[in-house]
Design an enzyme around this catalytic site. Structure first.
Site, short mmCIF file in Angstrom:
data_model
loop_
_atom_site.label_atom_id
_atom_site.label_comp_id
_atom_site.label_asym_id
_atom_site.label_seq_id
_atom_site.Cartn_x
_atom_site.Cartn_y
_atom_site.Cartn_z
N ASP A 41 0.87 -1.17 0.00
CA ASP A 41 0.00 0.00 0.00
C ASP A 41 0.91 1.23 0.00
OD1 ASP A 41 -2.11 1.77 0.08
OD2 ASP A 41 -3.23 0.65 1.59
C1 NOJ Z 1 -4.07 3.93 0.25
C2 NOJ Z 1 -5.26 3.03 0.40
O1 NOJ Z 1 -5.17 2.30 1.60
C3 NOJ Z 1 -5.47 2.06 -0.74
O2 NOJ Z 1 -6.74 1.49 -0.60
C4 NOJ Z 1 -5.31 2.73 -2.07
O3 NOJ Z 1 -5.53 1.80 -3.10
C5 NOJ Z 1 -3.92 3.32 -2.16
N1 NOJ Z 1 -3.73 4.31 -1.10
C6 NOJ Z 1 -3.64 3.94 -3.52
O4 NOJ Z 1 -4.37 5.09 -3.71
#
Ligand code: NOJ
Length: 732
Positions: free
Chosen positions: A289
């Protein structure tokens, strides 16, 4: 995700040709950085829109004027494997650099958060899950796949399949609710929708299952918080939707931010390597993430960034989102002997395989004519968004039969939420336009309602007594839209109090005091604690955030032109302090009851406000004649369902079981099947289920799946609380 022999050989040939730098480049996911006066990454900017720090219009303005660094030189040098973004023109430009100017011409993955639609935004996941309709989940995902691919996005950071049982967590809105079985059905259907139609390159994307794993169990519902759980719970409740989606062919997986039993999921060898890659034979790749590899240093699990990079690569993390830690450190680690190049080969093989399966080597670009035409949302998409909206609405109370409304009634529409286009969208949607959004005010007007609108107050707007008086004076009935702003749910939007925010409760009381009948429509992205509202209002409708067709969907249901048929995918507590609360909790030695020394609260009792699976109709359904037959390898379960009211309706018939005695304590009920029936007034239907005995087991703390002989209870009903039951002994 299957490759032909020739494709697999091409992957191997490329791998043989790649330098160490080129391999590491493939493991790097970049996002455009905003430079000059606004020095945050694109990814952070998106988070700012998402959590309300900047409004959508401001974002559009920034993006149209900001100078951005798209890392063209890095792409040219083979230092980028994937990019984030949703602009098809830019996607083609960057892809052209990757394909024509980098040494090996490897195309880019283009990733974006397409959680519940792209330009056509449909209901947030927790709402859509309540339709209990896998075919709908599949169709909305397929629509999102086509739309995003037409914008150059070939990789959707969806579906989110985190089981979530604590409504304080703001991200409950993004997932399919509290139940592993429903979440697994949702997960399979979403993967099929996003990836299943490979007939043309425009019709599918790579899905990204997230957030792996147990993120939904973050302690006290506080985002990014620690998770601690027994393996049995992990295997029985939190892993199943991921397993189901991997079986369905999910191409990629995103690891979650949280630590699980002390090890951040970003570098968790047990979950990434042992379970996902070895036990489930997952062939795709895993991405971290945003910034998560760097956060492993903050977690205190790695001394410094280079060590975090090595630990993540060894654990099975194939791609780094947003930190460049792999890019800057892995080569040195290999040269120093701290990391074996075999880890890189494995990661790059997986990444190239997904690119190959996506057809990017043959068709890397968005066709020019598509870029020109996708400005108008096709009617088929609007129809689907409307259908999904209608089916996700949950009628919670209709005690005085105020609903459905008749068009001759004068309606006073109340609440700031009723008229704001951005409030219909829900968390994590980025590529929509305000002009596409149908508010509840618009929707009622479209239906020809006789109405006047009086804002009166909202989650963050003060109560206006004059408008309340005017609303009371005008309408035969008051329709009050209350709940939460979109920015109160989603990432980084946990709340310690999930009751009605602001002065809305006082506003409702004042509206009730006028003596006019009041219908409350809820707009929110999480189960809320609505004990007061349920006690004081005769009519409550959970409308969630239903996407761009929200207003039309709500209006059709209010006027009875569509039947309310949604059910709750999450338990609603009476009070916040009951969280986490979920129907399939393990049995206790003192099940909650009216007597004092049982598992209960002094101030909230032992029961929820509205149970999982709950939702009313404009008619009523009766369940009779539950029959359960042991057929050897399966149980044949049947029940008679009768529409006992005066209108037609749709009912979701739910099958639950309880394993009464087990070698570890089992849940009081577990959903094992559901089916929807449509019945005219007075009509009956025989509803049948096949419950395979092989699905009646559970995982123990060693992750072993067990089927244990003994007494089982089979339940069938219209929600998880009110069911018919039959008990039988089974020998497996
Ligand atoms: C953080 C989030 O937790 C995740 O769900 C998302 O896909 C990513 N950022 C990318 O934007």
């Amino acid at each position: 995700m299957k490759l032909t022999q020739a494709q697999a050989e091409k992957v191997e040939a490329l791998l043989r040709e790649m330098t160490l730098d080129e391999k590491i480049g493939q493991m790097n996911l970049e996002s455009p950085s905003i430079v000059g006066g606004f020095d945050v990454s694109f990814e952070e900017l998106i988070e700012m829109v998402n959590d309300g720090r900047i409004p959508q219009e401001e974002f559009v303005k920034i993006m149209s004027t900001a100078k951005r660094d798209f890392h063209e030189d890095d792409i040219r040098a083979g230092r980028v494997g994937a990019m984030m973004g949703d602009d098809p023109v830019k996607a083609n430009e960057l892809q052209k650099i990757a394909v024509e100017e980098s040494r090996l011409g490897i195309p880019l993955m283009m990733g974006f958060d397409v959680i519940h639609g792209f330009r056509t935004v449909y209901p947030i996941a927790i709402a859509e899950a309540g339709s209990f309709e896998p075919d709908l989940f599949r169709r909305t995902a397929r629509m999102a796949a086509r739309e995003s691919r037409a914008h150059g996005v070939n990789w959707n950071f969806a579906p989110m399949v985190d089981v979530a049982r604590d409504a304080r967590w703001g991200r409950v809105s993004e997932g399919p609710g509290e139940d592993p079985y429903l979440a697994s059905c949702f997960a399979r259907a979403k993967i099929d929708g996003l990836q299943g139609d490979t007939s043309s390159k425009e019709s599918y994307v790579a899905a990204c299952l997230k957030h792996y794993v147990a993120y939904g169990a973050c302690e006290s519902g506080r985002d990014y918080n620690t998770t601690t759980m027994a393996n049995s719970l992990l295997y029985n409740a939190y892993l199943p939707p991921f397993k189901a989606a991997v079986e369905e062919g999910a191409a990629t997986v995103m690891a979650s931010f949280n630590d699980l039993n002390g090890v951040p999921c970003t570098l968790n060898r047990f979950t990434l390597r042992e379970i996902l890659k070895e036990c489930w034979s997952f062939p795709g790749f895993v991405v971290s993430d945003a910034n998560a590899i760097r956060e492993c240093v903050v977690h205190g699990i790695a001394e410094d960034e280079p060590t975090a990079g090595v630990m993540a690569a060894q654990a099975g993390m194939d791609m780094d989102m947003g930190t460049e830690i792999y890019l800057n450190n892995l080569k040195q680690a290999i040269e120093d002997g701290r990391l074996d190049v075999a880890y890189l080969d494995e990661a790059v093989r997986r990444i190239l395989s997904v690119k190959m399966w996506l057809g990017l080597f043959d068709n890397p670009y968005v066709p020019e004519e598509q870029i020109a035409t996708n400005e108008v949302i096709p009617q088929t998409n609007l129809d689907l968004a409307l259908e999904a909206g209608e089916k996700s609405i949950v009628l919670l109370k209709n005690d005085d039969n105020l609903l459905p409304l008749s068009k001759s009634q004068k309606i006073s529409l109340v609440g700031t939420l009723a008229a704001k286009p951005e409030e219909v969208i829900g968390a994590w949607a980025m590529s929509w336009k305000p002009s596409d959004c149908v508010t509840i005010l618009d929707g009622l007007k479209n239906q020809g309602a006789a109405l006047e609108y009086f804002p009166c107050g909202g989650p963050d707007a003060p109560m206006n007594d004059e408008e309340i008086a005017a609303a009371a004076a005008y309408g035969d009935v008051i329709v009050a839209v209350v709940g939460e702003n979109v920015t109160m749910t989603g990432e980084a939007s946990s709340k310690a109090d999930i009751s009605m925010p602001g002065a809305q409760r006082e506003m409702l009381q004042k509206l009730l005091d006028t003596g006019k009948p009041v219908i409350a429509l809820l707009m929110n992205g999480r189960p809320m604690a609505l004990e007061w509202e349920a006690e004081h209002l005769s009519t409550l409708v959970e409308c969630w955030h239903l996407g761009i067709q929200m207003g039309n969907a709500v209006a059709k249901v209010l006027f009875g032109e569509a039947v309310p048929q949604g059910k709750l995918a999450s338990t609603f507590p009476k009070m916040t302090g009951q969280c986490p609360i979920y129907y399939n909790h393990p049995n206790t030695g003192r099940p909650g009851s009216k007597s004092k020394f049982t598992s209960r609260y002094l101030d909230a009792g032992f029961s929820e406000l509205f149970p999982f699976g709950y939702g009313l109709s404009y008619t009523t359904f009766q369940y009779d004649d539950l029959a359960v037959e042991d057929k050897g390898d399966h149980l044949a379960v049947s029940v008679k369902v009768t529409n006992t009211g005066k209108r037609s309706g749709v009912e979701t018939v739910q099958l639950y079981m309880q394993d009464v005695v087990g070698s570890i304590v089992r849940p009081v009920k577990e959903l094992k099947g559901f089916t929807k029936v449509s019945l005219e007034a007075g009509a009956s239907a025989q509803v049948s289920f096949t419950l395979n005995k092989s699905d009646m087991g559970f995982y123990n703390n060693d992750g072993k799946y067990l089927l244990e002989d003994g007494t089982f209870r089979i339940y069938v009903g219209g929600n998880s609380r009110d069911c018919l039951m039959q008990e039988l002994r089974l020998v497996f």
